[in-house]
Structure formats: structure tokens, C-alpha cells
Design a protein around this motif. Structure first.
Motif, PDB file in Angstrom:
ATOM      1  N   LEU B 106       0.860  -1.177   0.000  1.00 23.87           N
ATOM      2  CA  LEU B 106       0.000   0.000   0.000  1.00 23.87           C
ATOM      3  C   LEU B 106       0.904   1.236   0.000  1.00 23.87           C
ATOM      4  O   LEU B 106       1.861   1.312   0.784  1.00 23.87           O
ATOM      5  CB  LEU B 106      -0.873   0.041   1.251  1.00 23.87           C
ATOM      6  CG  LEU B 106      -1.973  -1.019   1.334  1.00 23.87           C
ATOM      7  CD1 LEU B 106      -2.624  -0.995   2.713  1.00 23.87           C
ATOM      8  CD2 LEU B 106      -3.033  -0.765   0.267  1.00 23.87           C
ATOM      9  N   ALA B 107       0.605   2.156  -0.845  1.00 20.23           N
ATOM     10  CA  ALA B 107       1.438   3.357  -0.933  1.00 20.23           C
ATOM     11  C   ALA B 107       0.654   4.559  -0.452  1.00 20.23           C
ATOM     12  O   ALA B 107      -0.528   4.677  -0.719  1.00 20.23           O
ATOM     13  CB  ALA B 107       1.871   3.570  -2.377  1.00 20.23           C
ATOM     14  N   TYR B 108       1.337   5.441   0.278  1.00 24.40           N
ATOM     15  CA  TYR B 108       0.660   6.644   0.761  1.00 24.40           C
ATOM     16  C   TYR B 108       1.700   7.738   0.982  1.00 24.40           C
ATOM     17  O   TYR B 108       2.910   7.497   1.010  1.00 24.40           O
ATOM     18  CB  TYR B 108      -0.118   6.356   2.041  1.00 24.40           C
ATOM     19  CG  TYR B 108       0.698   5.830   3.187  1.00 24.40           C
ATOM     20  CD1 TYR B 108       0.972   4.474   3.301  1.00 24.40           C
ATOM     21  CD2 TYR B 108       1.220   6.703   4.169  1.00 24.40           C
ATOM     22  CE1 TYR B 108       1.727   4.004   4.351  1.00 24.40           C
ATOM     23  CE2 TYR B 108       1.970   6.227   5.219  1.00 24.40           C
ATOM     24  CZ  TYR B 108       2.217   4.847   5.315  1.00 24.40           C
ATOM     25  OH  TYR B 108       2.975   4.377   6.360  1.00 24.40           O
ATOM     26  N   GLU B 109       1.206   8.932   1.139  1.00 25.44           N
ATOM     27  CA  GLU B 109       2.090  10.101   1.340  1.00 25.44           C
ATOM     28  C   GLU B 109       2.146  10.416   2.833  1.00 25.44           C
ATOM     29  O   GLU B 109       1.117  10.455   3.506  1.00 25.44           O
ATOM     30  CB  GLU B 109       1.542  11.291   0.534  1.00 25.44           C
ATOM     31  CG  GLU B 109       2.346  12.571   0.698  1.00 25.44           C
ATOM     32  CD  GLU B 109       1.679  13.551   1.609  1.00 25.44           C
ATOM     33  OE1 GLU B 109       0.419  13.620   1.611  1.00 25.44           O
ATOM     34  OE2 GLU B 109       2.375  14.245   2.362  1.00 25.44           O
ATOM     35  N   GLU B 110       3.413  10.603   3.324  1.00 29.50           N
ATOM     36  CA  GLU B 110       3.577  10.927   4.765  1.00 29.50           C
ATOM     37  C   GLU B 110       4.704  11.954   4.920  1.00 29.50           C
ATOM     38  O   GLU B 110       5.839  11.690   4.499  1.00 29.50           O
ATOM     39  CB  GLU B 110       3.927   9.639   5.517  1.00 29.50           C
ATOM     40  CG  GLU B 110       3.951   9.835   7.055  1.00 29.50           C
ATOM     41  CD  GLU B 110       4.290   8.525   7.775  1.00 29.50           C
ATOM     42  OE1 GLU B 110       3.411   8.030   8.507  1.00 29.50           O
ATOM     43  OE2 GLU B 110       5.412   8.022   7.601  1.00 29.50           O
ATOM     44  N   THR B 111       4.372  13.063   5.470  1.00 29.34           N
ATOM     45  CA  THR B 111       5.308  14.185   5.701  1.00 29.34           C
ATOM     46  C   THR B 111       6.173  14.479   4.481  1.00 29.34           C
ATOM     47  O   THR B 111       7.392  14.581   4.532  1.00 29.34           O
ATOM     48  CB  THR B 111       6.235  13.909   6.918  1.00 29.34           C
ATOM     49  OG1 THR B 111       6.976  12.693   6.648  1.00 29.34           O
ATOM     50  CG2 THR B 111       5.430  13.764   8.178  1.00 29.34           C
ATOM     51  N   ILE B 114       6.928   9.568  -0.030  1.00 33.12           N
ATOM     52  CA  ILE B 114       6.050   8.467  -0.451  1.00 33.12           C
ATOM     53  C   ILE B 114       6.495   7.221   0.295  1.00 33.12           C
ATOM     54  O   ILE B 114       7.667   6.821   0.223  1.00 33.12           O
ATOM     55  CB  ILE B 114       6.131   8.236  -1.966  1.00 33.12           C
ATOM     56  CG1 ILE B 114       5.780   9.521  -2.732  1.00 33.12           C
ATOM     57  CG2 ILE B 114       5.192   7.087  -2.365  1.00 33.12           C
ATOM     58  CD1 ILE B 114       4.373  10.035  -2.480  1.00 33.12           C
ATOM     59  N   VAL B 115       5.586   6.615   1.006  1.00 31.50           N
ATOM     60  CA  VAL B 115       5.886   5.442   1.846  1.00 31.50           C
ATOM     61  C   VAL B 115       5.049   4.273   1.355  1.00 31.50           C
ATOM     62  O   VAL B 115       3.894   4.456   0.942  1.00 31.50           O
ATOM     63  CB  VAL B 115       5.544   5.738   3.324  1.00 31.50           C
ATOM     64  CG1 VAL B 115       5.823   4.531   4.188  1.00 31.50           C
ATOM     65  CG2 VAL B 115       6.286   6.974   3.807  1.00 31.50           C
ATOM     66  N   VAL B 116       5.665   3.069   1.405  1.00 31.55           N
ATOM     67  CA  VAL B 116       4.871   1.855   1.109  1.00 31.55           C
ATOM     68  C   VAL B 116       4.775   1.016   2.371  1.00 31.55           C
ATOM     69  O   VAL B 116       5.713   0.932   3.152  1.00 31.55           O
ATOM     70  CB  VAL B 116       5.458   1.027  -0.062  1.00 31.55           C
ATOM     71  CG1 VAL B 116       5.319   1.758  -1.364  1.00 31.55           C
ATOM     72  CG2 VAL B 116       6.893   0.651   0.215  1.00 31.55           C
ATOM     73  N   VAL B 128      10.195   7.215  -1.923  1.00 36.67           N
ATOM     74  CA  VAL B 128      10.539   8.509  -2.527  1.00 36.67           C
ATOM     75  C   VAL B 128      10.663   9.510  -1.378  1.00 36.67           C
ATOM     76  O   VAL B 128       9.673   9.864  -0.748  1.00 36.67           O
ATOM     77  CB  VAL B 128       9.482   8.997  -3.543  1.00 36.67           C
ATOM     78  CG1 VAL B 128       9.892  10.334  -4.135  1.00 36.67           C
ATOM     79  CG2 VAL B 128       9.251   7.966  -4.640  1.00 36.67           C
ATOM     80  N   GLY B 129      11.902   9.929  -1.067  1.00 35.58           N
ATOM     81  CA  GLY B 129      12.108  10.854   0.041  1.00 35.58           C
ATOM     82  C   GLY B 129      12.816  12.115  -0.427  1.00 35.58           C
ATOM     83  O   GLY B 129      12.694  12.508  -1.593  1.00 35.58           O
ATOM     84  N   ALA B 136       0.657  12.222  -3.979  1.00 30.92           N
ATOM     85  CA  ALA B 136      -0.120  11.439  -4.978  1.00 30.92           C
ATOM     86  C   ALA B 136       0.632  10.233  -5.509  1.00 30.92           C
ATOM     87  O   ALA B 136       0.965  10.164  -6.697  1.00 30.92           O
ATOM     88  CB  ALA B 136      -0.555  12.362  -6.127  1.00 30.92           C
ATOM     89  N   PRO B 137       0.971   9.287  -4.628  1.00 30.99           N
ATOM     90  CA  PRO B 137       1.674   8.088  -5.100  1.00 30.99           C
ATOM     91  C   PRO B 137       0.759   7.257  -6.023  1.00 30.99           C
ATOM     92  O   PRO B 137      -0.455   7.214  -5.834  1.00 30.99           O
ATOM     93  CB  PRO B 137       1.998   7.329  -3.816  1.00 30.99           C
ATOM     94  CG  PRO B 137       0.924   7.748  -2.864  1.00 30.99           C
ATOM     95  CD  PRO B 137       0.622   9.182  -3.193  1.00 30.99           C
ATOM     96  N   ALA B 138       1.372   6.586  -7.003  1.00 27.57           N
ATOM     97  CA  ALA B 138       0.606   5.707  -7.908  1.00 27.57           C
ATOM     98  C   ALA B 138       1.511   4.590  -8.371  1.00 27.57           C
ATOM     99  O   ALA B 138       2.680   4.848  -8.682  1.00 27.57           O
ATOM    100  CB  ALA B 138       0.079   6.485  -9.098  1.00 27.57           C
ATOM    101  N   PHE B 139       0.990   3.379  -8.427  1.00 28.03           N
ATOM    102  CA  PHE B 139       1.773   2.249  -8.911  1.00 28.03           C
ATOM    103  C   PHE B 139       1.687   2.217 -10.426  1.00 28.03           C
ATOM    104  O   PHE B 139       0.672   2.534 -11.008  1.00 28.03           O
ATOM    105  CB  PHE B 139       1.229   0.927  -8.359  1.00 28.03           C
ATOM    106  CG  PHE B 139       1.597   0.670  -6.928  1.00 28.03           C
ATOM    107  CD1 PHE B 139       0.715   0.939  -5.896  1.00 28.03           C
ATOM    108  CD2 PHE B 139       2.864   0.161  -6.621  1.00 28.03           C
ATOM    109  CE1 PHE B 139       1.065   0.700  -4.575  1.00 28.03           C
ATOM    110  CE2 PHE B 139       3.210  -0.076  -5.303  1.00 28.03           C
ATOM    111  CZ  PHE B 139       2.314   0.195  -4.265  1.00 28.03           C
ATOM    112  N   SER B 140       2.787   1.796 -11.053  1.00 23.23           N
ATOM    113  CA  SER B 140       2.722   1.559 -12.501  1.00 23.23           C
ATOM    114  C   SER B 140       2.015   0.236 -12.736  1.00 23.23           C
ATOM    115  O   SER B 140       1.771  -0.535 -11.809  1.00 23.23           O
ATOM    116  CB  SER B 140       4.143   1.544 -13.091  1.00 23.23           C
ATOM    117  OG  SER B 140       4.875   0.483 -12.475  1.00 23.23           O
ATOM    118  N   ARG B 141       1.725  -0.039 -13.981  1.00 25.64           N
ATOM    119  CA  ARG B 141       0.928  -1.224 -14.308  1.00 25.64           C
ATOM    120  C   ARG B 141       1.647  -2.528 -13.989  1.00 25.64           C
ATOM    121  O   ARG B 141       1.001  -3.539 -13.755  1.00 25.64           O
ATOM    122  CB  ARG B 141       0.546  -1.199 -15.787  1.00 25.64           C
ATOM    123  CG  ARG B 141      -0.575  -0.178 -16.039  1.00 25.64           C
ATOM    124  CD  ARG B 141      -1.033  -0.266 -17.483  1.00 25.64           C
ATOM    125  NE  ARG B 141      -2.198   0.586 -17.688  1.00 25.64           N
ATOM    126  CZ  ARG B 141      -3.458   0.201 -17.457  1.00 25.64           C
ATOM    127  NH1 ARG B 141      -3.708  -0.991 -17.002  1.00 25.64           N
ATOM    128  NH2 ARG B 141      -4.447   1.039 -17.657  1.00 25.64           N
TER     129      ARG B 141
END
Lengths: 172, 144
Positions: B106-111, B114-116, B128-129, B136-141
Motif C-alpha cells: 500500500l502506498a501513501y504520502e507521509e510528511t 512516499i511510503v509503502v 521517494v524521500g 499522490a503516489p501511484a503504482f505503474s501497471r
């Protein structure tokens, strides 16, 4: 006026013409209804219902020359409808012929008629309807079967069986 | 002539003797009721408009329905439908993850990063730090 003329007038709403048609048929219809239902009151109700229906539906009669057969069928169906609605065994009533002269050998003839009435009492109303329509009113068997919605072969069997059972006593 | 045939031959006369009599006395009542009963209009009868062949076909098609058979089939259909509903409802199955969620992360934005989150182990890691604010994290296909 002949029957066809009376029918055409009655179809146009002539009550007097219909009254003449009723006069010519009601005794036979009453006889058939009493044979089927074995109850004077129920027979009266059935004949009344049949004749009311005949009056109401007369404009739709396509074959006036078959008026009598149509009337007999209405009566038989009215009788069977009454039986279905009431769903009880009809009362046994004494059947006496009011008009015809008695035969010379009264006791034997009386016994014969009593036996026949007893034999008819053992049939169910549908089978008595077959006897009434064919033997009393003279409708062809094919038409009787069509009127009552029964297979032609099927309704012959109970009549033949009953006749066989009783012929020995009636003609013994 | 056999006795049965003789009996059948005599039956109409016997029945007339037993049942046929003068006109019944309720004839007048019938005619009074008739006088109060309207006749159907001729045009209301389908037989006036359709050929006899069609009328006969319609009457043949109106054969009495086999209600008992229909009733039994209806009960059977209801039973089968109930069994199917019970089977489907008794074993809820969640479909396997597919597509970008196939890896279970699960990916989400924190401070601003981008954290999984690995749902199975509960561990998290920053993907992504840095100093920039990432959203707005998003997984590629292919799931990366």
C-alpha cells in the motif's frame, strides 16, 4: 314462424320469440337436469342459468340450426358447474312420470324404471350428463365428448359397464 | 340382439318415461329474469370476426393446464434456487489481488515522502524521500 325465424328475432332482442324457443325446449332441459342432478331445486337453478346464458350469448350463435344442441350443452355444463360449486351429494328424490299413460303391466314396468333410476344414481354427475345428452336428448357421442371435455373412448366404458351390470336385471 | 344392445336401444324411451314431463312451473321466472338481462353485443364475440379454423385453434390451445405438474416444477425450481443461494452465500471469497495491487503493498504520502506499507508484515519503507514534497503516489501497471 319456424325455429330459425324465432332465433333470428331473438338474436335481435325479441323476448317473445325467445319465450317461444324456451317453451319448446324447457321440458327436455328440465328432464336432463333432473337426470344429472337428481334434485328438483338444483335442476331448476341449472336450467335457469343455462337459459339466461343462452339469451345473453344468443347474438354470438353462428349456427342457428344447431340451437337445440347448443342449448343442451349449456344445460349440461350448468349442471356440472353447480355440482362443482356445491360439492355435495344431491338428495335422492322420487321420480314419477306425470304425463305419459302407464303401461299395461304396471308392476314390472315400475320395477324396471326403479332399477334404472337406481343404476343412474350410482353414476357420478359427469357420467349421468353423458347419459342425458346422448340417450335422453339425442346428441351424437362425439359432440357429447366434446361438450364435456372427455376423450371419446373414455366415456363409453362406464356406460357399457353400467349397462352390462344392469341389463341382466332389467331384461333378466 | 344381445341384452346390452337391447337395453341401449330401449334406454331413450325408458329415460323419457322416467324424466320427461310437462313444462316446469318455473318457466315464468326464467322469462322474467331474461327480460332483465341484457344481451351481449354481436361484435363482442371473437367468433364474429375470426374464421372458424382460428377459433378452433384458440379453443384447442385453451386446454386445461396441468397445474399439479406446474406446481411441482415451481417447487423444484425454488429448491434449486435456494441451494444455489446458500452455496454462494456460505463461502465468501475475496478475489486475489491483481494488477498494481498484486504485490500486496500500500502506498501513501507521509510528511512529504512516499511510503509503502507491506500489509502482510506491517513494515514500512520510504520509496521517494528527500527535501521535496512528494504527493499522490501511484503504482505503474507492472506493480513497481
Amino acid at each position: 314462424m319456424d325455429q330459425l325465424g324465432l332465433i333470428e328475432q331473438a338474436k335481435r332482442g325479441d323476448h317473445d320469440a325467445f319465450a317461444q324457443l324456451v317453451d319448446a325446449a324447457v321440458a327436455r332441459l328440465d328432464a336432463a337436469a333432473r337426470l344429472i342432478l337428481r334434485d328438483h331445486e338444483l335442476a331448476r337453478d341449472a336450467v335457469q342459468e343455462a337459459l339466461i346464458r343462452a339469451w345473453r350469448d344468443l347474438p354470438g350463435l353462428r349456427e342457428p340450426e344447431r340451437f337445440d344442441a347448443w342449448l343442451y350443452r349449456l344445460t349440461a355444463n350448468a349442471c356440472l358447474d353447480l355440482v362443482r360449486r356445491r360439492r355435495r351429494r344431491p338428495m335422492e328424490v322420487e321420480l314419477t312420470n306425470l304425463g305419459a299413460p302407464g303401461p299395461a303391466d304396471i308392476p314390472a314396468e315400475f320395477a324396471r324404471r326403479e332399477l334404472l333410476a337406481e343404476a343412474l344414481g350410482r353414476l357420478d354427475p359427469a357420467h349421468r350428463a353423458v347419459v342425458a345428452l346422448h340417450y335422453l336428448l339425442g346428441l351424437p357421442l362425439r359432440e357429447v365428448a366434446s361438450t364435456l371435455g372427455i376423450p371419446l373412448g373414455d366415456r363409453k366404458i362406464p356406460i357399457a359397464l353400467r349397462a352390462r351390470n344392469d341389463a341382466g336385471r332389467l331384461h333378466g | 340382439m344381445t341384452s346390452v344392445r337391447r337395453f341401449e336401444h330401449d334406454l331413450p324411451e325408458l329415460l323419457a318415461d322416467l324424466y320427461l314431463g310437462p313444462a316446469p312451473d318455473y318457466r315464468h321466472d326464467i322469462l322474467q329474469r331474461v327480460a332483465r338481462t341484457p344481451q351481449r353485443r354481436a361484435w363482442t364475440f371473437p367468433e364474429r370476426w375470426l374464421p372458424m379454423g382460428v377459433i378452433t385453434l384458440i379453443r384447442q390451445a385453451r386446454a386445461p393446464l396441468p397445474w399439479r405438474t406446474i406446481g411441482l416444477l415451481a417447487v423444484l425450481a425454488l429448491l434449486i434456487a435456494s441451494l444455489v443461494a446458500i452455496y454462494i452465500g456460505s463461502s465468501p471469497r475475496v478475489p486475489d489481488a491483481f494488477g498494481p495491487a498484486r504485490n500486496g503493498l500500500l502506498a501513501y504520502e507521509e510528511t512529504g515522502d512516499i511510503v509503502v506499507l507491506d500489509e502482510a508484515s506491517g513494515s514500512t519503507r520510504v520509496v521517494v524521500g528527500g527535501a521535496t514534497v512528494d504527493t499522490a503516489p501511484a503504482f505503474s501497471r507492472d506493480g513497481t
